[in-house]
Design an enzyme around this catalytic site. Structure first.
Site, PDB file in Angstrom:
ATOM      1  N   ASP A 101       0.964  -1.119   0.391  1.00 18.85           N
ATOM      2  CA  ASP A 101       0.494  -0.477   0.042  1.00 18.85           C
ATOM      3  C   ASP A 101       1.069   1.479   0.469  1.00 18.85           C
ATOM      4  OD1 ASP A 101      -2.376  -2.161   0.121  1.00 18.85           O
ATOM      5  OD2 ASP A 101      -1.964  -1.105   2.934  1.00 18.85           O
ATOM      6  N   VAL A 102       0.295   2.708  -0.171  1.00 25.44           N
ATOM      7  CA  VAL A 102       1.223   3.245  -0.695  1.00 25.44           C
ATOM      8  C   VAL A 102       1.585   4.125   0.434  1.00 25.44           C
ATOM      9  CG1 VAL A 102      -1.202   5.163  -0.095  1.00 25.44           C
ATOM     10  CG2 VAL A 102       0.830   5.761  -1.421  1.00 25.44           C
TER      11      VAL A 102
END
Ligand code: URA
Length: 233
Positions: A101-102
């Site tokens: 995920d970012v």
């Protein structure tokens, strides 16, 4: 391989710019100027552009310690992409092997070898991925015993039909959980802790199979050596 394709693979030229360079007589094969984009070159041919020898790059394998606010996606979006941090020629050809995920930090592998990527990510290969999750609520006592059991048995995540593969949980402190997964579903670590009523406030991937970050600082990358690549054969 066609000569225009060879030029596009080995330089920053696009196929159409390669054709123009050929027309201008800038390219030689074994010392002879060649202008036909469709002429073929093989491994033993010596190709030069403006007097500079050109060589095909082989398949490449990279490990990155991804900082937060960097995306593991092929398309340009809101954030810089993992591949934008890799200072190699034609780095945009590298694809992240699975995604973080970012806001997740840690180990990301990138390669242009699709088969290798599949071997690392396929749940059938049972490749261990170790995550360090920081939890909003302490996990101890009864709740911890329940989490061990549910993670080990596999739990049904919301909207899914198959339970997760058995995962191993080790607490490093009341709020820090080491979780080892053998698959990589969407937001899996965060959803597994949500399923037991907790919340992940920070997530870091420490290792994938036998590969760990070692001394690589956040934002740093390095190429894998032959032994590391072969570890996923
Ligand atoms: N699980 C998550 O929830 N996020 C990641 O980035 C990786 C695994």
């Amino acid at each position: 391989m066609r000569l225009d394709r060879f030029l596009a693979e080995t330089t920053e030229l696009t196929r159409s710019l390669a054709k123009k360079a050929l027309q201008r007589g800038e390219v030689s094969v074994n010392g002879v100027v060649v202008k036909q984009p469709a002429s073929h070159v093989g491994e033993s041919d010596r190709v030069e552009w403006d007097g500079q020898p050109l060589a095909l790059v082989g398949l490449r394998y990279v490990m990155l310690n991804k900082p937060a606010d960097v995306e593991c996606s092929a398309r340009r979006g809101l954030y810089p992409r993992a591949v934008d941090l890799i200072d190699l020629p034609k780095a945009e050809r590298l694809q992240p092997v699975g995604r973080l995920d970012v806001d997740t930090t840690g180990l990301v592998l990138l390669t242009d070898d699709g088969q290798w990527s599949h071997r690392v990510t396929s749940p059938r290969k049972r490749c261990a991925k170790v995550y360090l999750a920081t939890l909003a609520e302490p996990l101890a006592g009864e709740a911890l015993a329940e989490a061990f059991r549910r993670f080990e048995e596999g739990l049904l995540l919301e909207g899914e039909e198959k339970p997760t593969l058995p995962a191993e949980l080790v607490m490093r402190s009341s709020h820090e959980a080491e979780l080892t997964l053998y698959e990589g579903r969407y937001h899996q670590v965060k959803r597994m802790f949500a399923a037991i009523g907790n919340h992940v406030t920070a997530l870091h991937r420490e290792s994938v199979g036998p590969l760990s970050l070692g001394a690589l600082a956040l934002g740093e990358w390095r190429e894998l050596n032959d032994e590391e690549v072969a570890a996923f054969a």
